[in-house]
Scaffold this motif. Structure first.
Motif, PDB file in Angstrom:
ATOM      1  N   ILE A  48       0.839  -1.199   0.000  1.00 36.43           N
ATOM      2  CA  ILE A  48       0.000   0.000   0.000  1.00 36.43           C
ATOM      3  C   ILE A  48       0.876   1.253   0.000  1.00 36.43           C
ATOM      4  CG2 ILE A  48      -1.752   1.301   1.282  1.00 36.43           C
ATOM      5  CD1 ILE A  48      -2.798  -1.286  -0.014  1.00 36.43           C
ATOM      6  N   CYS A  49       1.943   1.220   0.790  1.00 39.07           N
ATOM      7  CA  CYS A  49       2.864   2.354   0.843  1.00 39.07           C
ATOM      8  C   CYS A  49       3.484   2.620  -0.536  1.00 39.07           C
ATOM      9  CB  CYS A  49       3.956   2.085   1.876  1.00 39.07           C
ATOM     10  SG  CYS A  49       5.130   3.437   2.083  1.00 39.07           S
ATOM     11  N   VAL A  50       3.937   1.563  -1.195  1.00 39.24           N
ATOM     12  CA  VAL A  50       4.541   1.715  -2.534  1.00 39.24           C
ATOM     13  C   VAL A  50       3.497   2.209  -3.531  1.00 39.24           C
ATOM     14  CG1 VAL A  50       5.623   0.471  -4.444  1.00 39.24           C
ATOM     15  CG2 VAL A  50       6.347   0.027  -2.092  1.00 39.24           C
ATOM     16  N   GLN A  51       2.282   1.686  -3.436  1.00 39.31           N
ATOM     17  CA  GLN A  51       1.212   2.130  -4.337  1.00 39.31           C
ATOM     18  C   GLN A  51       0.960   3.627  -4.167  1.00 39.31           C
ATOM     19  OE1 GLN A  51      -2.623   0.354  -3.636  1.00 39.31           O
ATOM     20  NE2 GLN A  51      -3.338   0.847  -5.688  1.00 39.31           N
ATOM     21  N   GLN A  80      -4.119   8.080 -12.388  1.00 38.39           N
ATOM     22  CA  GLN A  80      -5.293   7.727 -11.595  1.00 38.39           C
ATOM     23  C   GLN A  80      -6.566   7.900 -12.413  1.00 38.39           C
ATOM     24  OE1 GLN A  80      -5.546   9.869  -7.931  1.00 38.39           O
ATOM     25  NE2 GLN A  80      -6.576   8.188  -6.919  1.00 38.39           N
ATOM     26  N   PHE A  81      -6.637   8.955 -13.196  1.00 39.69           N
ATOM     27  CA  PHE A  81      -7.767   9.230 -14.068  1.00 39.69           C
ATOM     28  C   PHE A  81      -7.203   9.619 -15.433  1.00 39.69           C
ATOM     29  CE2 PHE A  81      -9.174  10.609  -9.826  1.00 39.69           C
ATOM     30  CZ  PHE A  81     -10.214   9.723  -9.647  1.00 39.69           C
ATOM     31  N   PRO A  82      -7.885   9.308 -16.500  1.00 41.50           N
ATOM     32  CA  PRO A  82      -7.425   9.773 -17.812  1.00 41.50           C
ATOM     33  C   PRO A  82      -7.346  11.299 -17.820  1.00 41.50           C
ATOM     34  CG  PRO A  82      -9.212   8.181 -18.037  1.00 41.50           C
ATOM     35  CD  PRO A  82      -9.095   8.501 -16.574  1.00 41.50           C
ATOM     36  N   ALA A  83      -6.458  11.829 -18.641  1.00 41.93           N
ATOM     37  CA  ALA A  83      -6.270  13.278 -18.720  1.00 41.93           C
ATOM     38  C   ALA A  83      -7.601  13.981 -18.938  1.00 41.93           C
ATOM     39  CB  ALA A  83      -5.299  13.613 -19.844  1.00 41.93           C
ATOM     40  N   GLY A  84      -7.898  14.955 -18.095  1.00 46.02           N
ATOM     41  CA  GLY A  84      -9.120  15.729 -18.226  1.00 46.02           C
ATOM     42  C   GLY A  84     -10.359  15.048 -17.676  1.00 46.02           C
ATOM     43  N   ALA A  85     -10.218  13.836 -17.158  1.00 39.82           N
ATOM     44  CA  ALA A  85     -11.405  13.107 -16.694  1.00 39.82           C
ATOM     45  C   ALA A  85     -12.059  13.792 -15.506  1.00 39.82           C
ATOM     46  CB  ALA A  85     -11.034  11.670 -16.329  1.00 39.82           C
ATOM     47  N   THR A  86     -11.245  14.412 -14.629  1.00 32.15           N
ATOM     48  CA  THR A  86     -11.846  15.053 -13.456  1.00 32.15           C
ATOM     49  C   THR A  86     -12.741  16.205 -13.877  1.00 32.15           C
ATOM     50  OG1 THR A  86      -9.875  16.403 -13.159  1.00 32.15           O
ATOM     51  CG2 THR A  86     -10.027  14.385 -11.851  1.00 32.15           C
ATOM     52  N   ALA A  87     -12.434  16.845 -14.995  1.00 33.89           N
ATOM     53  CA  ALA A  87     -13.276  17.937 -15.473  1.00 33.89           C
ATOM     54  C   ALA A  87     -14.625  17.408 -15.950  1.00 33.89           C
ATOM     55  CB  ALA A  87     -12.575  18.685 -16.603  1.00 33.89           C
ATOM     56  N   PHE A 146       2.909   9.667 -10.091  1.00 31.28           N
ATOM     57  CA  PHE A 146       2.206   9.620 -11.374  1.00 31.28           C
ATOM     58  C   PHE A 146       0.714   9.867 -11.187  1.00 31.28           C
ATOM     59  CE2 PHE A 146       5.857   6.735 -11.636  1.00 31.28           C
ATOM     60  CZ  PHE A 146       6.559   7.342 -12.671  1.00 31.28           C
ATOM     61  N   PRO A 147       0.334  11.061 -10.736  1.00 31.66           N
ATOM     62  CA  PRO A 147      -1.084  11.311 -10.453  1.00 31.66           C
ATOM     63  C   PRO A 147      -1.975  11.252 -11.686  1.00 31.66           C
ATOM     64  CG  PRO A 147       0.169  13.346 -10.342  1.00 31.66           C
ATOM     65  CD  PRO A 147       1.152  12.221 -10.497  1.00 31.66           C
ATOM     66  N   GLN A 148      -1.433  11.521 -12.852  1.00 28.30           N
ATOM     67  CA  GLN A 148      -2.258  11.524 -14.053  1.00 28.30           C
ATOM     68  C   GLN A 148      -2.728  10.133 -14.422  1.00 28.30           C
ATOM     69  OE1 GLN A 148       0.999  12.116 -13.957  1.00 28.30           O
ATOM     70  NE2 GLN A 148       2.005  10.883 -15.491  1.00 28.30           N
TER      71      GLN A 148
END
Length: 88
Positions: free
Chosen positions: A28-31, A42-49, A38-40
């Motif tokens: 979990i720590c490594v994850q 987590q969601f495809p680019a622009g997905a949070t919008a 690499f936060p991008q």
């Protein structure tokens, strides 16, 4: 996805120490470290919008699962006197 990597002993020791300090299992720590790096991914680019407020709230709740519970600091702990002491 599962990835196996060979780490130098000093990196392994550092990761184990960090996981222990955070009270987390090593995977979990490594994850989490990878998600920070690499936060991008987590969601495809622009997905949070494109997410609704409810979807963003759900995603946030899922991202904090497993975090250790820490109580809030007292007023004394965050007071100016406590922070600066005699330098206030």
């Amino acid at each position: 996805m599962t990835v196996t990597i060979e780490l130098p002993p000093e990196i392994e020791a550092g990761l184990l120490a960090q996981a222990k300090a955070e009270g987390l299992p090593l995977p979990i720590c490594v994850q989490r470290l990878l998600q920070i790096q690499f936060p991008q991914t987590q969601f495809p680019a622009g997905a949070t919008a494109l997410m609704t407020p409810a979807e963003r709230a759900t995603a946030w709740r899922e991202s904090v699962v497993g975090l250790p519970h820490t109580p809030p600091l007292s007023d004394r702990a965050i007071s100016r006197e406590s922070i600066y002491g005699d330098r206030a």
